[in-house]
Enzyme design. Structure first.
Site, PDB file in Angstrom:
ATOM      1  N   GLU A 163       0.835  -1.209   0.000  1.00 15.53           N
ATOM      2  CA  GLU A 163       0.000   0.000   0.000  1.00 15.53           C
ATOM      3  C   GLU A 163       0.870   1.259   0.000  1.00 15.53           C
ATOM      4  O   GLU A 163       0.582   2.241  -0.698  1.00 15.53           O
ATOM      5  CB  GLU A 163      -0.928   0.006   1.214  1.00 15.53           C
ATOM      6  N   GLU A 168      -3.704 -10.365   3.891  1.00 16.24           N
ATOM      7  CA  GLU A 168      -4.777  -9.930   4.791  1.00 16.24           C
ATOM      8  C   GLU A 168      -5.836 -11.020   4.957  1.00 16.24           C
ATOM      9  O   GLU A 168      -6.354 -11.234   6.058  1.00 16.24           O
ATOM     10  CB  GLU A 168      -5.435  -8.640   4.260  1.00 16.24           C
TER      11      GLU A 168
HETATM   12  C1  1HE Z   1       6.915  -8.757  11.898  1.00 14.60           C
HETATM   13  C2  1HE Z   1       6.219  -8.613  10.686  1.00 14.60           C
HETATM   14  C3  1HE Z   1       4.978  -7.923  10.712  1.00 14.60           C
HETATM   15  C4  1HE Z   1       8.029  -9.688  10.306  1.00 14.60           C
HETATM   16  N1  1HE Z   1       4.529  -7.443  11.889  1.00 14.60           N
HETATM   17  N2  1HE Z   1       6.424  -8.251  13.036  1.00 14.60           N
HETATM   18  N3  1HE Z   1       2.237  -8.781   6.963  1.00 14.60           N
HETATM   19  C5  1HE Z   1       2.432 -10.119   6.932  1.00 14.60           C
HETATM   20  O1  1HE Z   1       1.549 -10.909   7.165  1.00 14.60           O
HETATM   21  C6  1HE Z   1       3.846 -10.561   6.651  1.00 14.60           C
HETATM   22  C7  1HE Z   1       4.431 -11.190   7.881  1.00 14.60           C
HETATM   23  N4  1HE Z   1       5.865 -11.445   7.727  1.00 14.60           N
HETATM   24  C8  1HE Z   1       6.377 -12.500   7.044  1.00 14.60           C
HETATM   25  O2  1HE Z   1       5.685 -13.232   6.370  1.00 14.60           O
HETATM   26  C9  1HE Z   1       7.851 -12.721   7.159  1.00 14.60           C
HETATM   27  O3  1HE Z   1       8.309 -12.100   8.345  1.00 14.60           O
HETATM   28  C10 1HE Z   1       8.669 -12.160   5.961  1.00 14.60           C
HETATM   29  C11 1HE Z   1       8.400 -13.040   4.738  1.00 14.60           C
HETATM   30  C12 1HE Z   1       8.369 -10.710   5.653  1.00 14.60           C
HETATM   31  C13 1HE Z   1      10.190 -12.225   6.291  1.00 14.60           C
HETATM   32  O4  1HE Z   1      10.544 -13.545   6.683  1.00 14.60           O
HETATM   33  P1  1HE Z   1      11.955 -13.790   7.416  1.00 14.60           P
HETATM   34  O5  1HE Z   1      12.109 -15.265   7.606  1.00 14.60           O
HETATM   35  O6  1HE Z   1      13.034 -13.058   6.697  1.00 14.60           O
HETATM   36  O7  1HE Z   1      11.822 -13.059   8.853  1.00 14.60           O
HETATM   37  P2  1HE Z   1      10.957 -13.498  10.138  1.00 14.60           P
HETATM   38  O8  1HE Z   1      11.812 -14.388  10.999  1.00 14.60           O
HETATM   39  O9  1HE Z   1       9.628 -14.004   9.785  1.00 14.60           O
HETATM   40  O10 1HE Z   1      10.734 -12.083  10.872  1.00 14.60           O
HETATM   41  C14 1HE Z   1      11.804 -11.385  11.494  1.00 14.60           C
HETATM   42  C15 1HE Z   1      11.195 -10.609  12.640  1.00 14.60           C
HETATM   43  O11 1HE Z   1      10.319  -9.622  12.090  1.00 14.60           O
HETATM   44  C16 1HE Z   1      10.324 -11.463  13.536  1.00 14.60           C
HETATM   45  O12 1HE Z   1      10.409 -10.908  14.822  1.00 14.60           O
HETATM   46  P3  1HE Z   1      11.347 -11.576  15.970  1.00 14.60           P
HETATM   47  O13 1HE Z   1      11.193 -10.652  17.132  1.00 14.60           O
HETATM   48  O14 1HE Z   1      10.781 -12.967  16.183  1.00 14.60           O
HETATM   49  O15 1HE Z   1      12.737 -11.598  15.386  1.00 14.60           O
HETATM   50  C17 1HE Z   1       8.924 -11.242  13.013  1.00 14.60           C
HETATM   51  O16 1HE Z   1       7.918 -11.458  13.987  1.00 14.60           O
HETATM   52  C18 1HE Z   1       9.016  -9.789  12.628  1.00 14.60           C
HETATM   53  N5  1HE Z   1       8.013  -9.426  11.619  1.00 14.60           N
HETATM   54  N6  1HE Z   1       6.931  -9.201   9.721  1.00 14.60           N
HETATM   55  C19 1HE Z   1       5.255  -7.614  13.018  1.00 14.60           C
HETATM   56  N7  1HE Z   1       4.261  -7.696   9.608  1.00 14.60           N
HETATM   57  C20 1HE Z   1      -3.073  -0.929   7.046  1.00 14.60           C
HETATM   58  S1  1HE Z   1      -3.577  -2.501   6.919  1.00 14.60           S
HETATM   59  C21 1HE Z   1      -2.273  -3.410   6.268  1.00 14.60           C
HETATM   60  C22 1HE Z   1      -2.465  -4.852   6.592  1.00 14.60           C
HETATM   61  C23 1HE Z   1      -1.217  -5.638   6.372  1.00 14.60           C
HETATM   62  O17 1HE Z   1      -0.163  -5.121   6.131  1.00 14.60           O
HETATM   63  S2  1HE Z   1      -1.417  -7.330   6.521  1.00 14.60           S
HETATM   64  C24 1HE Z   1       0.133  -7.988   6.124  1.00 14.60           C
HETATM   65  C25 1HE Z   1       0.998  -8.152   7.344  1.00 14.60           C
END
Ligand code: 1HE
Length: 263
Positions: free
Chosen positions: A117, A137
């Site tokens: 977005e 989402e």
């Molecule tokens: C996060 C987020 C996040 C990572 N919010 N903390 N977005 C999603 O559903 C995407 C969610 N993220 C992922 O699918 C993956 O993290 C990735 C593919 C982006 C990257 O994977 P990777 O293996 O490189 O990293 P990871 O181990 O999954 O994440 C590293 C850290 O970032 C980890 O935290 P840690 O404290 O355990 O190290 C994750 O929890 C954190 N992290 N993505 C919070 N999104 C206005 S409305 C909009 C609605 C949306 O955007 S919905 C889509 C949300």
């Protein structure tokens, strides 16, 4: 890169290079997930673009552009807070879309949910092969809230967006370039350099042309045809009467400026 200027130094890395402002999303450990702090830092940054700046490049520090909304903040919100939050994102992304100067997004790795977005609020998107586009989402039980349902269908169409949200389909950078997610596809690691190159070029345009493209073109495209044609005539007349337009056209007629050639 030169001087760091105003902004939240920890969440955004903001630098100037000549007439280009680069804005780096700076939460690589969280894959540049967009928390309230980073959204408010963007609001602050895009509310005070210095006069000498002619273009902005927005990019992600680390391997990803952005993993979207910070999901850890979502669990605490009730419905009213959700509305207020979504409208805050709308305000900030409008600041980007209606920025005084062109905004170019350099995309790599995850361009997910709210990250997509954000990218959609920019005027030009440049992707490198690692970039991928997704709207999880549907899987998370939520809906886009950062203007995605308004801006993204204008780039890729409602059916493609609906498919992404319903099935969790992920598009690669190559698919993304042909389907309208990005206007440019670079070689590996090349998105920031290409975005900078384009930014330098657009910053050298006549300010009135950039103003017309950013502020008038989207309104004209959405208007009914008769209103649109009248608006176009008015904008064209104002633009061509500007002394910068006269100077540039004179330079062409005097053979002092580059010709248009195939790339
Ligand atoms: C996060 C987020 C996040 C990572 N919010 N903390 N977005 C999603 O559903 C995407 C969610 N993220 C992922 O699918 C993956 O993290 C990735 C593919 C982006 C990257 O994977 P990777 O293996 O490189 O990293 P990871 O181990 O999954 O994440 C590293 C850290 O970032 C980890 O935290 P840690 O404290 O355990 O190290 C994750 O929890 C954190 N992290 N993505 C919070 N999104 C206005 S409305 C909009 C609605 C949306 O955007 S919905 C889509 C949300």
């Amino acid at each position: 890169m030169g001087n760091a200027i105003a902004g939240n130094a920890s969440l955004l890395r903001i630098e100037t290079t000549g007439t280009v402002l680069t804005v780096g999303l700076n939460r690589p450990a969280k894959r540049n997930a967009l928390n309230d702090g980073i959204i408010l830092a963007l609001q602050c940054c895009f509310s005070a673009i210095p006069d000498r700046i002619g273009a902005v490049v927005i990019h992600g520090i680390g391997d990803h552009f952005s993993a979207g909304l910070d999901l850890s903040e979502l669990t605490e919100r009730d419905a009213t807070e959700g509305l207020v939050h979504s409208q805050m994102w709308h305000r900030v992304f409008d600041r980007i879309q209606y920025c005084r100067v062109p905004v170019i997004a350099a995309l790599k790795g995850a361009v997910i949910g709210g990250g997509l977005e954000l990218a959609c609020a920019a005027h030009i998107r440049v992707a490198e092969p690692s970039a991928y586009f997704a709207l999880p989402e549907g899987q998370r039980g939520i809906f886009v809230g950062g203007g995605g349902s308004v801006r993204l269908p204008r780039l890729i169409g409602v059916p493609r967006m609906a498919d992404m949200m319903l099935t969790g389909r992920v598009y690669s950078a190559t698919e993304g370039a042909s389907y309208g997610f990005s206007q440019y596809l670079t070689e590996a690691g090349g998105s920031l350099a290409k975005a900078m190159e384009l930014a330098v070029r657009v910053a050298a345009n006549a300010p009135l042309t950039n103003f017309a493209v950013l502020q008038a073109l989207p309104m004209i495209a959405e208007a009914n045809p008769q209103t649109g044609l009248l608006m176009e005539s008015l904008v064209a007349t104002v633009a061509q009467s500007d002394k910068e337009a006269k100077r540039r056209i004179r330079a062409f007629l005097d053979r002092k400026t580059a010709k248009v050639k195939p790339t």
